[in-house]
Design an enzyme around this catalytic site. Structure first.
Site, PDB file in Angstrom:
ATOM      1  N   SER A 104      17.394   8.795  24.413  1.00 31.86           N
ATOM      2  CA  SER A 104      16.640   7.833  25.211  1.00 31.86           C
ATOM      3  C   SER A 104      15.388   7.355  24.469  1.00 31.86           C
ATOM      4  CB  SER A 104      16.230   8.503  26.526  1.00 31.86           C
ATOM      5  OG  SER A 104      15.479   7.612  27.305  1.00 31.86           O
ATOM      6  N   GLY A 131       4.619   5.547  26.171  1.00 33.19           N
ATOM      7  CA  GLY A 131       4.236   5.654  27.590  1.00 33.19           C
ATOM      8  C   GLY A 131       5.266   5.084  28.539  1.00 33.19           C
ATOM      9  N   CYS A 156       8.204  13.908  29.152  1.00 33.40           N
ATOM     10  CA  CYS A 156       7.481  12.938  28.338  1.00 33.40           C
ATOM     11  C   CYS A 156       6.031  13.384  28.173  1.00 33.40           C
ATOM     12  CB  CYS A 156       7.508  11.549  28.955  1.00 33.40           C
ATOM     13  SG  CYS A 156       6.577  10.379  27.932  1.00 33.40           S
ATOM     14  N   LYS A 186      16.326  16.925  30.800  1.00 29.73           N
ATOM     15  CA  LYS A 186      15.799  16.911  29.427  1.00 29.73           C
ATOM     16  C   LYS A 186      14.504  17.707  29.361  1.00 29.73           C
ATOM     17  CE  LYS A 186      14.821  13.758  25.572  1.00 29.73           C
ATOM     18  NZ  LYS A 186      14.971  12.368  25.102  1.00 29.73           N
ATOM     19  N   THR A 232       9.992  15.272  22.405  1.00 26.17           N
ATOM     20  CA  THR A 232       9.081  15.348  21.255  1.00 26.17           C
ATOM     21  C   THR A 232       8.044  16.457  21.405  1.00 26.17           C
ATOM     22  OG1 THR A 232       7.705  13.675  22.298  1.00 26.17           O
ATOM     23  CG2 THR A 232       9.292  12.905  20.664  1.00 26.17           C
ATOM     24  N   THR A 246      15.308   9.227  16.265  1.00 29.17           N
ATOM     25  CA  THR A 246      14.548   8.553  15.218  1.00 29.17           C
ATOM     26  C   THR A 246      15.433   7.999  14.098  1.00 29.17           C
ATOM     27  OG1 THR A 246      12.704   9.971  15.788  1.00 29.17           O
ATOM     28  CG2 THR A 246      12.579   8.896  13.652  1.00 29.17           C
TER      29      THR A 246
END
Lengths: 317, 279
Positions: A32, A83, A141, A176, A204, A277
């Site tokens: 995603s 964001g 996130c 996730k 991340t 990435t």
């Protein structure tokens, strides 16, 4: 030559994986936020060949995201603080989903909410939409003030979001996970108990970078999420920990650039992988990874993914 | 209409230093590579290196089709590690070239006077526009083109030869070594009253400070102006949303647009300058 000869004997569906009832033609998905809504990469990839497309995180209302600068390259990786800019779930269904429906590919909607109820409402709307095959719940996130990692860092909160989404849909629910916790297995077990069908990890790692000339952070958000090859060993270690802690399938994510990287995750026990990435660096990375996994299977005479996944030998370690 | 972008393996035909810290890369590409529209860019990367990781966005300076292949020219300034490595590439090296990408310049048919305003290496996309021909094609009528080129010194007026003889030329240098002594926007300010606001279009590319001066200069005029922006990018295709610029969305609201996909060319009036971010 030998590989060519062998290819003729390949069982159709040799690469297929079944993740909580979601049958994928191969274990390679897009992560995603790194593949847009599919359209962006259609000129470079045959979307039909992908195991699944996980779309950019969706919220109930459109979100404008963080101010720039949002990205910075670091050693063997990059920081981002986007964001969760997105068109909102309704615009996704009206404007983006019809494009994806033209392809024979599983579509996984990644969702995000500032409140538990927002997760529920986004799930409700997506469940009614034709062409969404699973939900990936983003509780990880690092770049938003409300929601995101605020749910993913605490077992109770993570379980509460999972339970709410689970109760709202009959689609497979993937949660996730964030690596920015003391013990990722604790969160994994909490969401498993709350009804998650699978977990995907890692999101991340929170990081930072400073412009020494201006003595300012490179990112307007100060901190951002680190991705790329730099995080791969950490991701692999966490996948290793989680596969031994839960019974549900684990989807491995983190710095996968090549088929060899993907194979490390699969051998360690990930039932599928997500490519992130790498798409930015090489738009057809997913295609090469799929081909590379298939070549490996042929070379090692492995007939199906089940025989590969989790085949890591640790005796004597 | 923009043609479909692709990823191609390019071969460096020539890599020439054109001024201190500036180099011109000539890359041979397969004919299948789509023809760029002026203002579009490519993402280039050395496939032999795992690091730096991300490709770098560079504006198209020239593109020609020849027998059996296409030739892409990129005029670059060394700004960091990526461009520094590109500056040292030898003839015969390979590069992956993703493109052409983004939205280029658009010139309305009613435009009679085009002003090309460049700062330093920002001359690249404007030189391509001038050379590519659509600006002065036969049906464009009596269209006049004047270029305002600015740089630190005469030596840094890169790409000058692509303008000389092809349009009216006004130069400005910070040290006065060529043309007007001072910023190119000051030179433009002196001349600006002489242009008819209704039929003039400014196309600009240069450092952020130049674009902001231009914005201030044009604020009280009705002259149309498109600027080509640059921003750090990861994907170049609108997926990562890393390269955004703040835009006025009406009623005081801010929106973000991607430089790679919605741009790199924007109407100058759309852009919202945020002093705390832009420094």
């Amino acid at each position: 030559m030998e590989i060519e000869a062998d290819k003729k004997t390949v069982v159709p569906g040799r690469l297929a994986v079944d993740i909580c009832g979601l049958v994928l033609k191969n274990p390679v998905m897009t992560a995603s936020g790194t593949f847009g809504y599919g359209e962006e990469y259609a000129p470079f990839c045959d979307l039909n060949r992908l195991g699944a497309i996980v779309v950019k995180g969706l919220s109930l209302e459109p979100r404008q995201g963080n101010p720039p600068p949002r990205i910075m390259e670091t050693c063997c990786g990059m920081l981002n603080a986007v964001g969760l800019q997105n068109v909102g779930v309704r615009a996704f269904i009206a404007e983006k989903l019809p494009f994806l429906r033209q392809f024979n590919v599983k579509v996984i909607a990644n969702i995000f909410g500032e409140t538990i109820d927002e997760y529920r409402r986004v799930t409700e709307i997506l469940t009614r939409a034709a062409g969404v095959h699973a939900i990936e719940v983003n509780i990880s996130c690092p770049n938003v003030k409300k929601g995101g990692v605020a749910f993913g860092a605490y077992p109770d909160a993570a379980a509460a979001v999972t339970e709410m989404v689970r109760g709202e849909t009959d689609l497979p629910v993937i949660v996730k996970l964030t690596p920015n916790v003391t013990d990722i297995t604790e969160i994994a077990r909490a969401v498993e108990s709350a009804g998650a069908d699978a977990v995907s990890l890692i999101n991340t790692l929170t990081g930072m970078s400073v412009d020494i000339e201006r003595r300012r952070p490179h990112l307007a958000n100060v901190t951002g999420g680190l991705s790329g090859p730099a995080v791969k060993p950490v991701a692999l270690r966490m996948v290793w920990q989680v596969v031994r802690s839960v019974k549900i399938p684990v989807i491995g994510i983190g710095g996968i650039m090549t088929a060899d990287d993907a194979l490390e995750f699969l051998i360690t026990g990930a039932s599928a992988v997500q490519i992130g990435t790498a798409n930015f660096i090489h738009p057809a990375a997913t295609m090469e990874i799929i081909d590379g996994i298939e070549d490996y299977m042929i070379r090692h005479r492995i007939g199906c993914m089940k025989d590969l996944i989790g085949s890591l030998q640790t005796d004597g370690c | 209409m923009a043609e479909k972008p692709s990823v191609a393996i390019g071969q460096v035909m020539e890599n020439r230093s054109v001024a201190p810290g500036h180099f011109l890369l000539t890359i041979q590409l397969p004919l299948s590579f789509a023809t760029p529209i002026p203002g579009q860019f490519v993402m280039i990367r050395d496939p032999e290196r795992g690091e730096p990781l991300l490709p770098r966005p560079i504006s198209v300076y020239d593109f020609q089709r020849e027998e059996g292949h296409a030739i892409l020219n990129l005029l670059c300034r060394v700004v960091g590690r990526g461009t520094s490595l590109f500056s040292r590439l030898n003839r015969g090296s390979t590069l992956t070239v993703l493109g052409p990408l983004g939205r280029g310049f658009t010139i309305d048919p009613d435009v009679r006077q085009v002003l090309l305003v460049a700062g330093g290496v920002g001359a690249a996309p404007l030189a391509f526009l001038l050379q590519e021909g659509s600006l002065l094609k036969p049906d464009s009528g009596k269209r006049k083109v004047t270029a305002y080129l600015g740089a630190g010194t005469s030596e840094l007026l890169t790409g000058l030869d692509r303008f000389q003889g092809f349009c009216d030329l006004r130069a400005a240098t910070d040290d006065g070594s060529c043309g007007y002594c001072g910023p190119v926007t000051e030179l433009l300010a002196i001349d600006l009253g002489g242009y008819d606001a209704k039929s003039t279009l400014i196309l600009a590319c240069g450092p952020a400070a130049m674009i902001r001066s231009l914005d201030l200069l044009l604020r009280d005029t009705r002259i149309r102006c498109q600027v080509s922006l640059e921003e750090r990018m990861a994907c170049g295709v609108g997926a990562c949303q890393g390269c955004v610029v703040a835009i006025k969305e009406g009623e005081g609201r801010i929106g973000y647009r991607m430089v790679c996909k919605d741009g790199p060319v924007f109407d100058i009036g759309e852009i919202l300058w945020n002093p705390s971010v832009d420094g």
